[in-house]
Scaffold this motif. Structure first.
Motif, PDB file in Angstrom:
ATOM      1  N   THR A  35       3.517  24.702  11.239  1.00 37.29           N
ATOM      2  CA  THR A  35       4.569  24.701  10.218  1.00 37.29           C
ATOM      3  C   THR A  35       3.915  24.559   8.846  1.00 37.29           C
ATOM      4  N   GLY A  36       4.718  24.686   7.818  1.00 35.63           N
ATOM      5  CA  GLY A  36       4.209  24.605   6.453  1.00 35.63           C
ATOM      6  C   GLY A  36       3.409  23.339   6.176  1.00 35.63           C
ATOM      7  N   ASP A  37       3.812  22.230   6.795  1.00 39.30           N
ATOM      8  CA  ASP A  37       3.065  20.985   6.543  1.00 39.30           C
ATOM      9  C   ASP A  37       1.958  20.747   7.578  1.00 39.30           C
ATOM     10  N   GLY A  38       1.588  21.796   8.302  1.00 35.24           N
ATOM     11  CA  GLY A  38       0.390  21.710   9.151  1.00 35.24           C
ATOM     12  C   GLY A  38       0.622  21.220  10.561  1.00 35.24           C
ATOM     13  N   ASP A  39       1.852  20.841  10.903  1.00 34.90           N
ATOM     14  CA  ASP A  39       2.114  20.418  12.284  1.00 34.90           C
ATOM     15  C   ASP A  39       1.994  21.605  13.225  1.00 34.90           C
ATOM     16  N   ILE A  49      -8.108  27.424  12.377  1.00 30.91           N
ATOM     17  CA  ILE A  49      -7.275  28.302  11.554  1.00 30.91           C
ATOM     18  C   ILE A  49      -5.815  27.996  11.865  1.00 30.91           C
ATOM     19  N   ALA A  50      -5.135  27.328  10.933  1.00 30.71           N
ATOM     20  CA  ALA A  50      -3.706  27.038  11.118  1.00 30.71           C
ATOM     21  C   ALA A  50      -2.917  28.207  10.531  1.00 30.71           C
ATOM     22  N   ILE A  51      -2.124  28.829  11.351  1.00 29.42           N
ATOM     23  CA  ILE A  51      -1.344  29.987  10.898  1.00 29.42           C
ATOM     24  C   ILE A  51       0.043  29.481  10.503  1.00 29.42           C
ATOM     25  N   ASN A  52       0.284  29.439   9.229  1.00 32.34           N
ATOM     26  CA  ASN A  52       1.533  28.844   8.746  1.00 32.34           C
ATOM     27  C   ASN A  52       2.667  29.852   8.798  1.00 32.34           C
ATOM     28  N   VAL A  53       3.459  29.723   9.833  1.00 31.46           N
ATOM     29  CA  VAL A  53       4.545  30.675  10.052  1.00 31.46           C
ATOM     30  C   VAL A  53       5.828  30.108   9.466  1.00 31.46           C
ATOM     31  N   PRO A  54       6.337  30.719   8.408  1.00 33.51           N
ATOM     32  CA  PRO A  54       7.586  30.197   7.826  1.00 33.51           C
ATOM     33  C   PRO A  54       8.742  30.392   8.791  1.00 33.51           C
ATOM     34  N   MET A  55       9.613  29.423   8.861  1.00 34.02           N
ATOM     35  CA  MET A  55      10.743  29.457   9.794  1.00 34.02           C
ATOM     36  C   MET A  55      11.929  30.173   9.160  1.00 34.02           C
ATOM     37  N   ARG A  56      11.865  31.495   9.101  1.00 34.49           N
ATOM     38  CA  ARG A  56      13.011  32.251   8.583  1.00 34.49           C
ATOM     39  C   ARG A  56      13.583  33.039   9.742  1.00 34.49           C
ATOM     40  N   PRO A  57      14.661  32.554  10.301  1.00 27.52           N
ATOM     41  CA  PRO A  57      15.186  33.215  11.498  1.00 27.52           C
ATOM     42  C   PRO A  57      15.398  34.713  11.260  1.00 27.52           C
ATOM     43  N   GLY A  58      15.005  35.500  12.229  1.00 30.56           N
ATOM     44  CA  GLY A  58      15.291  36.929  12.172  1.00 30.56           C
ATOM     45  C   GLY A  58      14.304  37.747  11.369  1.00 30.56           C
ATOM     46  N   ARG A  59      13.372  37.102  10.669  1.00 33.16           N
ATOM     47  CA  ARG A  59      12.391  37.891   9.921  1.00 33.16           C
ATOM     48  C   ARG A  59      10.997  37.593  10.415  1.00 33.16           C
ATOM     49  N   PRO A  79       7.121  37.345   9.594  1.00 36.05           N
ATOM     50  CA  PRO A  79       6.252  37.231   8.424  1.00 36.05           C
ATOM     51  C   PRO A  79       4.984  38.071   8.584  1.00 36.05           C
ATOM     52  N   THR A  80       5.162  39.362   8.385  1.00 40.52           N
ATOM     53  CA  THR A  80       4.081  40.323   8.602  1.00 40.52           C
ATOM     54  C   THR A  80       2.794  39.955   7.869  1.00 40.52           C
ATOM     55  N   GLU A  81       2.950  39.542   6.616  1.00 39.82           N
ATOM     56  CA  GLU A  81       1.747  39.233   5.830  1.00 39.82           C
ATOM     57  C   GLU A  81       0.981  38.048   6.395  1.00 39.82           C
ATOM     58  N   VAL A  82       1.720  37.073   6.924  1.00 35.02           N
ATOM     59  CA  VAL A  82       1.068  35.900   7.505  1.00 35.02           C
ATOM     60  C   VAL A  82       0.162  36.327   8.668  1.00 35.02           C
ATOM     61  N   TYR A  83       0.677  37.220   9.510  1.00 35.09           N
ATOM     62  CA  TYR A  83      -0.128  37.660  10.652  1.00 35.09           C
ATOM     63  C   TYR A  83      -1.252  38.599  10.221  1.00 35.09           C
ATOM     64  N   ASP A  84      -0.992  39.416   9.203  1.00 32.47           N
ATOM     65  CA  ASP A  84      -2.067  40.281   8.686  1.00 32.47           C
ATOM     66  C   ASP A  84      -3.244  39.422   8.201  1.00 32.47           C
ATOM     67  N   THR A  85      -2.923  38.399   7.434  1.00 29.19           N
ATOM     68  CA  THR A  85      -3.958  37.536   6.868  1.00 29.19           C
ATOM     69  C   THR A  85      -4.699  36.780   7.976  1.00 29.19           C
ATOM     70  N   ALA A  86      -3.923  36.208   8.907  1.00 32.83           N
ATOM     71  CA  ALA A  86      -4.549  35.450   9.999  1.00 32.83           C
ATOM     72  C   ALA A  86      -5.432  36.366  10.835  1.00 32.83           C
ATOM     73  N   ALA A  87      -4.962  37.579  11.094  1.00 36.68           N
ATOM     74  CA  ALA A  87      -5.747  38.509  11.911  1.00 36.68           C
ATOM     75  C   ALA A  87      -7.062  38.845  11.213  1.00 36.68           C
ATOM     76  N   GLU A  88      -7.035  39.020   9.903  1.00 36.02           N
ATOM     77  CA  GLU A  88      -8.281  39.332   9.196  1.00 36.02           C
ATOM     78  C   GLU A  88      -9.235  38.142   9.205  1.00 36.02           C
ATOM     79  N   ASP A  89      -8.671  36.959   9.086  1.00 29.37           N
ATOM     80  CA  ASP A  89      -9.471  35.736   9.140  1.00 29.37           C
ATOM     81  C   ASP A  89     -10.169  35.642  10.518  1.00 29.37           C
ATOM     82  N   ILE A  90      -9.373  35.844  11.563  1.00 27.78           N
ATOM     83  CA  ILE A  90      -9.917  35.813  12.929  1.00 27.78           C
ATOM     84  C   ILE A  90     -10.928  36.945  13.127  1.00 27.78           C
ATOM     85  N   ALA A  91     -10.614  38.120  12.619  1.00 30.13           N
ATOM     86  CA  ALA A  91     -11.511  39.280  12.771  1.00 30.13           C
ATOM     87  C   ALA A  91     -12.881  38.998  12.156  1.00 30.13           C
TER      88      ALA A  91
END
Lengths: 239, 239
Positions: free
Chosen positions: A37-41, A59-69, A71-83
């Motif tokens: 979550t945003g505060d690292g939990d 690598i903490a992937i901070n996934v915002p809790m917006r129901p129904g959407r 967060p493409t950019e969050v996963y793009d960034t995390a994937a590049e970090d992991i890559a």
């Protein structure tokens, strides 16, 4: 040599429901990643905490809790970090609550990385079977059809799918509990519905749906609808 | 003090996919029970073999393979045998392939014993998520509905349920493979269908359904039909 991407299912909550394989792999990776979550939990990291190797890069992937959407950019960034780690030859374990490929967010990383790096998915105990175990009732047996429904479906869709359903599990109940109670009642399934919250955790709760209160539920909660064949089978035995 | 009945999920085949909890409990019980064929082979016991305590009393439940019929007397006898140990204060662990409450035969023992003795179900990695992990494709994500179908359903029932299905898993393929291929083709789902045999075992096989041969398959085989949303998602990303 590039590193390997591991999707590790860490199970539904009780650390003892991790598999031997997930523990072994986790203990030897230099890099771990997990949704937070945003505060690292991070619930996934908390489950696996005792097996995270000291000094691992996290690598903490901070996934915002917006129901129904999503967060493409969050996963793009995390994937590049992991890559970056994989390209440098370091294995990366992504910790996944329950099972990586059963309604988990790991698929978004897998989509982005599995074509470029070796990817291994280690299945885990899913919330589905953990909730059934806690409920004390079989999910489905023999010739029963089991339907797994996310609570995010709208009322009309849920009603259509629950009409004449045999056995069902409704996932991610959370704030949908009040309307799910109404839909299940409309479908005549209330007597067969069991509510399970935080299965396998210390704060686990199992209740007939009728005994839940009228407010929201936690995100990690599920409603199980026992197979009518199973209900018949048990009544026939007087149990 | 009576003993406790444990239903232990031992996972889909790879002993490393047993949970820490199943291993711990198994190592300390004086009595184990498991389904076996007429000549004493037991897949569940083979998975757990290295953790069976030396000197444990073993109850092999010989389940005849008669499709469509439930050997009531076999379970009645096994339940009474197990009840004897429980009444004398000995814990009994029933070894269950995959997960005890996910299409397993443990429910027949649970029905007969759970009302009389303390019963604890330890969930395991099911064949469902193990096959998805092996297939390299997510089972279902986000808002997808997942339908789990036993291959024993007749053609008309299968066809009706597969029309417009989102994601599906067809269990216990075995001798039904030829007619399943035809039904899946009729439903226009062949391109999304993956066949998985002996997931997580050394002889695991993963094939597009189109590449299976026209004969029967082993009992422990499954057909997964990926969510069309997932297929769209992957195509959108070019993967």
């Amino acid at each position: 040599m590039t590193g390997k991407l591991f999707g590790l299912g860490v199970g539904p909550g009780d650390p003892e429901l991790m598999t031997l394989k997930a523990v072994r792999l986790l203990q030897r990776v230099p890099v771990i990643a997990y949704p937070a979550t945003g505060d690292g939990d991070s619930s996934a990291r908390a489950i696996a905490a005792q097996f995270v190797p000291p000094g691992a890069t996290e690598i903490a992937i901070n996934v915002p809790m917006r129901p129904g959407r999503m967060p493409t950019e969050v996963y793009d960034t995390a994937a590049e970090d992991i890559a970056g780690h994989l390209a440098d030859g370091r294995d990366v374990a992504v910790l996944c609550e329950g099972d990586p490929f059963f309604y988990g967010s790991f698929m978004y990383l897998h989509d982005r990385l599995a074509g470029r790096f070796p990817a291994i998915v280690v299945p885990g105990v899913s919330s589905l079977t953990a909730c059934a175990a806690s409920s004390g009732q079989p999910l489905a047996g023999r010739n029963a059809v089991l339907t797994v429904l996310p609570a995010t479906l709208d009322d009309a869709d849920l009603t259509r799918r629950l009409q004449n359903v045999e056995a069902a599990a409704i996932l991610k109940v959370g704030r949908h509990l009040p309307r799910l109670r109404a839909v299940i009642e409309d479908c005549g399934l209330t007597a067969r519905a069991i509510y399970v919250e935080h299965a396998s955790r210390v704060d686990e709760k199992v209740l007939p749906l009728t005994e839940t209160n009228s407010g929201d539920a936690p995100y990690f909660s599920m409603i199980l609808i026992a197979s009518d064949r199973d209900v018949d089978r048990k009544q026939a035995r007087g149990s």
